[in-house]
Design a protein around this motif. Sequence first.
Motif, PDB file in Angstrom:
ATOM      1  N   LYS A  36      75.679  14.849  13.669  1.00 36.51           N
ATOM      2  CA  LYS A  36      76.337  15.697  12.831  1.00 36.51           C
ATOM      3  C   LYS A  36      76.288  14.516  11.717  1.00 36.51           C
ATOM      4  O   LYS A  36      75.831  15.008  10.544  1.00 36.51           O
ATOM      5  N   GLN A  37      76.469  12.839  11.768  1.00 42.07           N
ATOM      6  CA  GLN A  37      76.637  12.129  11.075  1.00 42.07           C
ATOM      7  C   GLN A  37      74.996  12.091  10.214  1.00 42.07           C
ATOM      8  O   GLN A  37      74.744  11.814   9.096  1.00 42.07           O
ATOM      9  N   ALA A  38      74.268  11.949  11.232  1.00 39.90           N
ATOM     10  CA  ALA A  38      72.905  11.557  10.889  1.00 39.90           C
ATOM     11  C   ALA A  38      72.091  12.742  10.058  1.00 39.90           C
ATOM     12  O   ALA A  38      71.470  12.568   9.004  1.00 39.90           O
ATOM     13  N   SER A  39      72.240  13.988  10.654  1.00 45.51           N
ATOM     14  CA  SER A  39      71.926  15.030   9.905  1.00 45.51           C
ATOM     15  C   SER A  39      72.237  15.422   8.450  1.00 45.51           C
ATOM     16  O   SER A  39      71.646  15.603   7.548  1.00 45.51           O
ATOM     17  N   ALA A  40      73.793  14.968   8.429  1.00 43.57           N
ATOM     18  CA  ALA A  40      74.364  15.264   7.039  1.00 43.57           C
ATOM     19  C   ALA A  40      73.754  14.565   6.103  1.00 43.57           C
ATOM     20  O   ALA A  40      73.673  14.639   4.842  1.00 43.57           O
ATOM     21  N   GLN A  98      75.810  22.189  11.442  1.00 44.64           N
ATOM     22  CA  GLN A  98      75.923  22.965  12.580  1.00 44.64           C
ATOM     23  C   GLN A  98      74.889  22.474  13.782  1.00 44.64           C
ATOM     24  O   GLN A  98      73.769  22.398  13.464  1.00 44.64           O
ATOM     25  N   CYS A  99      75.204  21.989  14.915  1.00 42.27           N
ATOM     26  CA  CYS A  99      74.092  21.269  15.683  1.00 42.27           C
ATOM     27  C   CYS A  99      74.324  22.183  17.223  1.00 42.27           C
ATOM     28  O   CYS A  99      75.346  22.459  17.706  1.00 42.27           O
ATOM     29  N   SER A 100      73.140  22.422  17.412  1.00 42.47           N
ATOM     30  CA  SER A 100      72.826  23.612  18.631  1.00 42.47           C
ATOM     31  C   SER A 100      72.715  22.465  19.816  1.00 42.47           C
ATOM     32  O   SER A 100      73.046  22.860  20.934  1.00 42.47           O
ATOM     33  N   ASN A 101      72.301  21.279  19.527  1.00 35.75           N
ATOM     34  CA  ASN A 101      72.179  20.436  20.505  1.00 35.75           C
ATOM     35  C   ASN A 101      72.207  18.809  20.028  1.00 35.75           C
ATOM     36  O   ASN A 101      72.345  18.928  18.841  1.00 35.75           O
ATOM     37  N   ASP A 102      71.874  17.875  20.795  1.00 33.92           N
ATOM     38  CA  ASP A 102      71.934  16.592  20.172  1.00 33.92           C
ATOM     39  C   ASP A 102      70.653  16.212  19.487  1.00 33.92           C
ATOM     40  O   ASP A 102      70.440  15.042  18.887  1.00 33.92           O
ATOM     41  N   THR A 103      69.780  17.102  19.328  1.00 27.82           N
ATOM     42  CA  THR A 103      68.457  16.701  18.618  1.00 27.82           C
ATOM     43  C   THR A 103      68.240  17.785  17.629  1.00 27.82           C
ATOM     44  O   THR A 103      67.200  17.829  16.635  1.00 27.82           O
ATOM     45  N   THR A 104      68.959  18.812  17.437  1.00 31.93           N
ATOM     46  CA  THR A 104      68.751  19.773  16.128  1.00 31.93           C
ATOM     47  C   THR A 104      69.961  20.301  15.721  1.00 31.93           C
ATOM     48  O   THR A 104      70.963  20.858  16.143  1.00 31.93           O
ATOM     49  N   CYS A 105      70.005  20.079  14.394  1.00 37.62           N
ATOM     50  CA  CYS A 105      71.294  20.656  13.420  1.00 37.62           C
ATOM     51  C   CYS A 105      70.741  21.196  12.148  1.00 37.62           C
ATOM     52  O   CYS A 105      69.776  20.930  11.749  1.00 37.62           O
ATOM     53  N   THR A 106      71.600  21.883  11.658  1.00 42.00           N
ATOM     54  CA  THR A 106      71.450  22.879  10.411  1.00 42.00           C
ATOM     55  C   THR A 106      72.255  22.740   9.480  1.00 42.00           C
ATOM     56  O   THR A 106      73.369  22.440  10.008  1.00 42.00           O
ATOM     57  N   GLN A 107      71.905  23.057   8.206  1.00 44.91           N
ATOM     58  CA  GLN A 107      73.146  22.884   7.042  1.00 44.91           C
ATOM     59  C   GLN A 107      72.306  23.659   5.957  1.00 44.91           C
ATOM     60  O   GLN A 107      71.499  23.644   5.685  1.00 44.91           O
ATOM     61  N   GLU A 108      73.537  24.402   5.267  1.00 46.86           N
ATOM     62  CA  GLU A 108      72.906  25.285   4.263  1.00 46.86           C
ATOM     63  C   GLU A 108      72.824  24.490   2.934  1.00 46.86           C
ATOM     64  O   GLU A 108      73.576  23.487   2.758  1.00 46.86           O
ATOM     65  N   LEU A 109      71.677  25.117   2.007  1.00 46.21           N
ATOM     66  CA  LEU A 109      71.734  24.456   0.811  1.00 46.21           C
ATOM     67  C   LEU A 109      71.785  25.339  -0.374  1.00 46.21           C
ATOM     68  O   LEU A 109      71.061  26.571  -0.158  1.00 46.21           O
ATOM     69  N   ALA A 110      72.607  25.041  -1.277  1.00 46.96           N
ATOM     70  CA  ALA A 110      72.642  26.312  -2.315  1.00 46.96           C
ATOM     71  C   ALA A 110      71.773  25.425  -3.515  1.00 46.96           C
ATOM     72  O   ALA A 110      72.127  24.378  -3.929  1.00 46.96           O
ATOM     73  N   VAL A 111      70.809  26.308  -3.759  1.00 50.11           N
ATOM     74  CA  VAL A 111      69.745  25.815  -4.783  1.00 50.11           C
ATOM     75  C   VAL A 111      70.182  26.912  -6.137  1.00 50.11           C
ATOM     76  O   VAL A 111      70.296  28.062  -6.185  1.00 50.11           O
ATOM     77  N   GLU A 112      69.753  26.110  -7.356  1.00 55.89           N
ATOM     78  CA  GLU A 112      69.937  26.686  -8.572  1.00 55.89           C
ATOM     79  C   GLU A 112      68.621  26.069  -9.213  1.00 55.89           C
ATOM     80  O   GLU A 112      68.588  25.073  -9.622  1.00 55.89           O
ATOM     81  N   ALA A 113      67.545  27.121  -9.589  1.00 60.30           N
ATOM     82  CA  ALA A 113      66.107  26.383 -10.137  1.00 60.30           C
ATOM     83  C   ALA A 113      66.502  27.197 -11.461  1.00 60.30           C
ATOM     84  O   ALA A 113      66.670  28.236 -11.897  1.00 60.30           O
ATOM     85  N   GLN A 114      66.174  26.306 -12.585  1.00 60.01           N
ATOM     86  CA  GLN A 114      66.063  26.767 -13.824  1.00 60.01           C
ATOM     87  C   GLN A 114      64.558  27.455 -14.119  1.00 60.01           C
ATOM     88  O   GLN A 114      63.636  26.607 -14.152  1.00 60.01           O
ATOM     89  N   THR A 126      68.237  27.063   4.209  1.00 56.19           N
ATOM     90  CA  THR A 126      68.633  26.420   5.512  1.00 56.19           C
ATOM     91  C   THR A 126      67.853  25.053   5.800  1.00 56.19           C
ATOM     92  O   THR A 126      66.546  25.262   5.901  1.00 56.19           O
ATOM     93  N   ALA A 127      68.212  24.092   5.862  1.00 53.76           N
ATOM     94  CA  ALA A 127      67.360  22.872   6.378  1.00 53.76           C
ATOM     95  C   ALA A 127      67.962  22.584   7.554  1.00 53.76           C
ATOM     96  O   ALA A 127      69.139  22.451   8.094  1.00 53.76           O
ATOM     97  N   THR A 128      66.813  22.382   8.379  1.00 55.00           N
ATOM     98  CA  THR A 128      66.930  22.104   9.698  1.00 55.00           C
ATOM     99  C   THR A 128      66.801  20.777  10.046  1.00 55.00           C
ATOM    100  O   THR A 128      65.544  20.106   9.762  1.00 55.00           O
ATOM    101  N   ALA A 129      67.690  19.855  10.492  1.00 54.25           N
ATOM    102  CA  ALA A 129      67.196  18.436  10.925  1.00 54.25           C
ATOM    103  C   ALA A 129      66.901  18.543  12.374  1.00 54.25           C
ATOM    104  O   ALA A 129      67.742  18.896  13.282  1.00 54.25           O
ATOM    105  N   VAL A 130      65.756  17.825  12.777  1.00 56.12           N
ATOM    106  CA  VAL A 130      65.262  17.428  14.138  1.00 56.12           C
ATOM    107  C   VAL A 130      65.064  16.069  14.344  1.00 56.12           C
ATOM    108  O   VAL A 130      64.609  15.344  13.197  1.00 56.12           O
ATOM    109  N   LYS A 131      65.488  15.583  15.765  1.00 54.96           N
ATOM    110  CA  LYS A 131      65.357  14.214  15.950  1.00 54.96           C
ATOM    111  C   LYS A 131      63.679  14.063  16.588  1.00 54.96           C
ATOM    112  O   LYS A 131      63.658  14.829  17.561  1.00 54.96           O
TER     113      LYS A 131
END
Length: 636
Positions: A36-40, A98-114, A126-131
Amino acid sequence: MKRTTAVVVLSSLLITAGCSDSKSGDGGKADPNDEKQASAQLVKQFADAWVKAWAPDGKPTDAAALTDNPTAFGKRLDDVDTAIVASTVTVVPQGDVQCSNDTTCTQELAVEAQLRGIGAMKWTSTATAVKVGADWKVKAAGDTIYPGLGDGTNYLKRVRTLPARASILDRHGAALTSNRPVVIVGVASGNVATPATYAAFTKNLDVDGAKLSKRAKAAPAGQFVDAITIRADQWEALRPTMGKLPGVLTMGGTQSLAATPTFARSLLGSMKLANEDTLKNAGPTASAQDQVGVNGLQYAFQQQLAGTPGGIVSLRDGKTKLTVKEIFTQKGAAGKPVKTTIDTKMQQAAEAALGSQKLHASLVAVQASTGEILAAANGPDITSYNRAFQGRYAPGSTFKTVTSGALLGAGLTTNSSLPCTDTINVFGKTFKNYDALAAYGAGTMQKAFNQSCNTAFISQHGKLPKDGMTKAAAMFGIGRDLELSIPAYGGKVPAPKDDVEEAASMIGQGTVTASPLAVALIGATVAHGTAMKPVLVPGKDAAGTAASPLPANTAAALRTFMRTTVTGGTAHALAQSGTVGAKTGTAEVVTNGKVGTNGWMVGYRGDVAFAVIVEGGESGGKAAGPIVKNFLARFK
């Protein structure tokens, strides 16, 4: 390819949610074994890098380096930026990791483009972080940028729509401008065009062929290098001459134009492709590809006239090119017309009166009782420079109207003796009359006004306080900011530093300057009795009185003076033009070391006051008089 032109720069908001503190002594780096810490921390770094990638002149390198496929993702991120034409973006991590296991975590991104030229588009991805080995990487998926892009060929497509530009209206609500067909004439980039092509641009379109050649050779291959936008009928006349020349290219379009190229050009203004300065004036929803106002009312009311563009961004299938769904829609808003005080027929009369002139000349007409500007013409050439409003001239003997008001206020009467001599000396400075006037000796103020005798008025300079001319000018609305929607000069009558300056100011010379509009307001003040603030756009320009009313006896005397100047004085050219009051003026000017003259006339008929200047005119009566006569003959 990343675009380098920017309209707005927004600061990014980088907020890390659900990120625990890194362990003490680890230099701020997250523990890779704490998913969680590494993914965030990774998602925060990625969001930061994305913001930089879509900033002006940004590159996707840093963001791509944080993914598991830098080469593919960097191109995809840049392609989406280019597709939606984003000027800047904010990317904010949301909620807990949110981590499904110790090698895959996800976090939402709020994006606003001009979206440049449209507005703000918001979405959540959604950004998916993988080890990967010992490190954490963001999965290089299209969905990280926008949901639905996936790993395939789906792409985003933007369409921007401009509402029809609103018209500038005259005082009766008739359109002074409307959207008319135009042709943008240019050349192909590189060396396609020949010297003969560039020579034709110079000869037929008044375009600097040498500069156009340099631009074409410096432009990337395959580009259209625009040179000038002209009316469609003008291009049709030139097509046989220029249409077949090597390298000449054209594009059709529409532009907000008056009925003719000359009509009220310096008032209405003109339109051109936006540049850095005009783009800033056009506001955040304008685009560098837009035709925008560059001067006059088209510039002053650009945002009101243009309205708000609409836009659609759709998700499209990369294979079929068909729309999967519209993911962003912004409805445009039509522009709103700008109503002016201009009288179309009077404007046409003013321009026609200047039509046969060879010298630069301007004519301004105002409604004396309201200050509303009825017409403002500049000739004889087509020009966007509004000398009628912005010109700074010595008003010459038209200013004797103000001087007479000052002397009457100081206790003199219409019958006070003002001797007219050939010359008069004021502390070593010799003043004389204009060449056509012979000294007549004894006479009244009224006669001195009618015959425009300089020495007669200067002989009374000792009767006025040092600030007498400044205060008198203020009674006629001269010397103040005119507060118009477009640039205008209200004149300047500084307190004289000595008797010589005071004497010069009494005949409209020395440090006294005014625009034709300001001089027209002198005539309006005499006609109405009170100086009114000029108005071009009701509701936008300051209106109402500009000064206290003239004393009744002063107003009456000045009306008599101006009327008798027509019936038996220097403005006799207007004797058959109805019940007109007028004052001529001949102002000395020095140009390139040579002394010349400008011819002036100011006056009124009924509720219409006017002023005319002819640069280089021999005298007011000879140069300006025929123009005023022509003008007055064209309306009742």
